[in-house]
Design a protein around this motif. Structure first.
Motif, PDB file in Angstrom:
ATOM      1  N   SER A 141      14.040   6.718  19.369  1.00  0.00           N
ATOM      2  CA  SER A 141      14.770   7.646  20.395  1.00  0.00           C
ATOM      3  C   SER A 141      14.428   9.355  20.336  1.00  0.00           C
ATOM      4  N   ALA A 142      14.593   9.697  19.079  1.00  0.00           N
ATOM      5  CA  ALA A 142      14.274  11.193  18.899  1.00  0.00           C
ATOM      6  C   ALA A 142      12.908  11.429  19.063  1.00  0.00           C
ATOM      7  N   ARG A 143      11.984  10.465  18.871  1.00  0.00           N
ATOM      8  CA  ARG A 143      10.401  10.642  19.177  1.00  0.00           C
ATOM      9  C   ARG A 143      10.268  10.910  20.623  1.00  0.00           C
ATOM     10  N   ILE A 144      10.876   9.923  21.290  1.00  0.00           N
ATOM     11  CA  ILE A 144      10.822   9.731  23.031  1.00  0.00           C
ATOM     12  C   ILE A 144      11.291  11.068  23.512  1.00  0.00           C
ATOM     13  N   PHE A 145      12.586  11.683  23.011  1.00  0.00           N
ATOM     14  CA  PHE A 145      13.150  12.933  23.644  1.00  0.00           C
ATOM     15  C   PHE A 145      12.083  14.005  23.268  1.00  0.00           C
ATOM     16  N   TYR A 146      11.568  14.072  21.863  1.00  0.00           N
ATOM     17  CA  TYR A 146      11.004  15.077  21.380  1.00  0.00           C
ATOM     18  C   TYR A 146       9.517  15.270  22.353  1.00  0.00           C
ATOM     19  N   ALA A 147       8.984  13.975  22.780  1.00  0.00           N
ATOM     20  CA  ALA A 147       7.764  14.368  23.639  1.00  0.00           C
ATOM     21  C   ALA A 147       7.934  14.972  25.048  1.00  0.00           C
ATOM     22  N   VAL A 148       9.151  14.229  25.573  1.00  0.00           N
ATOM     23  CA  VAL A 148       9.255  15.200  26.953  1.00  0.00           C
ATOM     24  C   VAL A 148       9.838  16.448  26.688  1.00  0.00           C
ATOM     25  N   TYR A 149      10.791  16.720  25.772  1.00  0.00           N
ATOM     26  CA  TYR A 149      11.031  18.105  25.515  1.00  0.00           C
ATOM     27  C   TYR A 149       9.719  18.985  25.620  1.00  0.00           C
ATOM     28  N   LEU A 150       8.748  18.771  24.711  1.00  0.00           N
ATOM     29  CA  LEU A 150       7.625  19.352  24.491  1.00  0.00           C
ATOM     30  C   LEU A 150       6.991  19.488  25.823  1.00  0.00           C
ATOM     31  N   ARG A 151       6.837  18.579  26.711  1.00  0.00           N
ATOM     32  CA  ARG A 151       6.271  18.738  28.292  1.00  0.00           C
ATOM     33  C   ARG A 151       7.097  19.973  28.858  1.00  0.00           C
ATOM     34  N   ALA A 152       8.415  20.029  28.847  1.00  0.00           N
ATOM     35  CA  ALA A 152       9.151  20.770  29.570  1.00  0.00           C
ATOM     36  C   ALA A 152       9.016  22.019  28.839  1.00  0.00           C
ATOM     37  N   ARG A 153       9.069  22.285  27.507  1.00  0.00           N
ATOM     38  CA  ARG A 153       8.889  23.799  26.960  1.00  0.00           C
ATOM     39  C   ARG A 153       7.580  24.155  27.007  1.00  0.00           C
ATOM     40  N   GLU A 154       6.423  23.356  27.222  1.00  0.00           N
ATOM     41  CA  GLU A 154       5.081  24.097  27.304  1.00  0.00           C
ATOM     42  C   GLU A 154       4.539  24.323  28.967  1.00  0.00           C
ATOM     43  N   ASP A 155       5.523  23.665  29.821  1.00  0.00           N
ATOM     44  CA  ASP A 155       5.243  24.041  31.268  1.00  0.00           C
ATOM     45  C   ASP A 155       4.837  25.217  31.424  1.00  0.00           C
ATOM     46  N   GLU A 156       3.822  25.562  32.129  1.00  0.00           N
ATOM     47  CA  GLU A 156       3.152  27.052  32.105  1.00  0.00           C
ATOM     48  C   GLU A 156       4.023  27.637  33.185  1.00  0.00           C
ATOM     49  N   THR A 157       4.727  27.075  34.096  1.00  0.00           N
ATOM     50  CA  THR A 157       5.513  27.834  34.920  1.00  0.00           C
ATOM     51  C   THR A 157       6.731  28.231  34.469  1.00  0.00           C
ATOM     52  N   TYR A 158       7.432  27.199  33.541  1.00  0.00           N
ATOM     53  CA  TYR A 158       8.582  27.449  32.826  1.00  0.00           C
ATOM     54  C   TYR A 158       8.484  28.605  31.629  1.00  0.00           C
ATOM     55  N   LYS A 159       7.362  28.554  31.138  1.00  0.00           N
ATOM     56  CA  LYS A 159       6.869  29.648  30.314  1.00  0.00           C
ATOM     57  C   LYS A 159       6.917  31.025  30.935  1.00  0.00           C
ATOM     58  N   ARG A 160       6.233  30.985  31.918  1.00  0.00           N
ATOM     59  CA  ARG A 160       6.267  32.206  32.561  1.00  0.00           C
ATOM     60  C   ARG A 160       7.407  32.735  33.073  1.00  0.00           C
ATOM     61  N   LEU A 161       8.468  31.789  33.806  1.00  0.00           N
ATOM     62  CA  LEU A 161       9.540  32.202  34.122  1.00  0.00           C
ATOM     63  C   LEU A 161      10.432  32.559  33.331  1.00  0.00           C
ATOM     64  N   LYS A 162      10.203  31.994  31.978  1.00  0.00           N
ATOM     65  CA  LYS A 162      11.321  32.519  30.911  1.00  0.00           C
ATOM     66  C   LYS A 162      11.099  33.685  30.387  1.00  0.00           C
ATOM     67  N   LYS A 163       9.868  34.302  30.423  1.00  0.00           N
ATOM     68  CA  LYS A 163       9.158  35.535  29.992  1.00  0.00           C
ATOM     69  C   LYS A 163       9.838  36.419  30.847  1.00  0.00           C
ATOM     70  N   GLU A 164       9.520  36.246  31.942  1.00  0.00           N
ATOM     71  CA  GLU A 164      10.198  37.212  33.086  1.00  0.00           C
ATOM     72  C   GLU A 164      11.589  37.334  33.274  1.00  0.00           C
ATOM     73  N   TRP A 165      12.244  36.240  32.728  1.00  0.00           N
ATOM     74  CA  TRP A 165      13.628  36.262  32.822  1.00  0.00           C
ATOM     75  C   TRP A 165      14.254  36.796  31.709  1.00  0.00           C
ATOM     76  N   GLN A 166      13.566  36.889  30.516  1.00  0.00           N
ATOM     77  CA  GLN A 166      13.952  37.682  29.359  1.00  0.00           C
ATOM     78  C   GLN A 166      13.747  39.167  29.496  1.00  0.00           C
ATOM     79  N   GLN A 167      12.589  39.186  30.254  1.00  0.00           N
ATOM     80  CA  GLN A 167      12.471  40.919  30.258  1.00  0.00           C
ATOM     81  C   GLN A 167      13.246  41.493  31.317  1.00  0.00           C
ATOM     82  N   THR A 168      13.800  40.826  32.384  1.00  0.00           N
ATOM     83  CA  THR A 168      14.480  41.206  33.249  1.00  0.00           C
ATOM     84  C   THR A 168      16.068  41.331  32.943  1.00  0.00           C
ATOM     85  N   TYR A 169      16.608  40.231  32.200  1.00  0.00           N
ATOM     86  CA  TYR A 169      17.920  39.932  31.960  1.00  0.00           C
ATOM     87  C   TYR A 169      18.338  40.062  30.437  1.00  0.00           C
ATOM     88  N   GLY A 170      17.336  40.084  29.567  1.00  0.00           N
ATOM     89  CA  GLY A 170      17.447  40.052  28.010  1.00  0.00           C
ATOM     90  C   GLY A 170      17.449  38.821  27.623  1.00  0.00           C
TER      91      GLY A 170
END
Length: 170
Positions: A141-170
């Motif tokens: 179960s952990a391996r399954i969740f980890y693989a999907v978690y990595l897909r979300a964490r490494e999503d290019e749009t997510y990474k860009r928005l996260k960086k923008e969010w942190q620059q704007t709001y801290g």
């Protein structure tokens, strides 16, 4: 709705009244934090994602992680970074909690109660770690969740928005 000025020295603002706060309506109050910080607080996302969060068996973990990932994609399509980050946190928590139960059948990592002055804080606090008892079902179960978690964490749009969010709001 309660508005509290976030403490810039804290990664996640625990001082807000999350019982009454709707962060879809006031997303500027959201702070990414570290890891899973705030995962069980931030509304309405907690109520939207938590009912799908399960990891008892690999089949349940697969269904759960894919549903939560679909919510991640839905939030992405709506341009809702807070929702994306919350879905990512639930995927991460699926991994960490199923890993905890894979290592410790009871889910308890340390022997004995948390000292009164340490309640609400993570860590051993002087308690010995209980021996590991590998549960291969929860480990899968952990391996399954980890693989999907990595897909979300490494999503290019997510990474860009996260960086923008942190620059704007801290």
């Amino acid at each position: 709705m309660a508005k509290s000025k976030p403490d810039p020295t804290r990664a996640f603002n625990y001082d807000l009244d999350y019982r009454t706060l709707n962060l879809r309506e006031q997303p500027e109050l959201y702070r990414v934090g570290k890891g899973e910080m705030g995962v069980l607080l931030v509304q309405p996302y907690k109520s939207e994602i938590l009912p799908h969060w399960r990891f008892k068996t690999p089949e349940i973990a697969r269904e759960s992680s894919e549903k939560i990932y679909q919510l991640f994609l839905d939030y992405k399509a709506q341009g809702d970074f807070v929702g994306m980050d919350m879905a990512r946190k639930f995927l991460q928590m699926g991994y960490t909690r199923s890993r905890r139960y894979a290592n410790h059948r009871s889910g308890q990592k340390y022997d004995g109660p948390v000292p009164d002055d340490q309640k609400g804080r993570s860590g051993a606090h002087g308690r010995p770690q209980l021996p590991r008892e590998e549960d291969p079902i929860k480990a899968e179960s952990a391996r399954i969740f980890y693989a999907v978690y990595l897909r979300a964490r490494e999503d290019e749009t997510y990474k860009r928005l996260k960086k923008e969010w942190q620059q704007t709001y801290g």
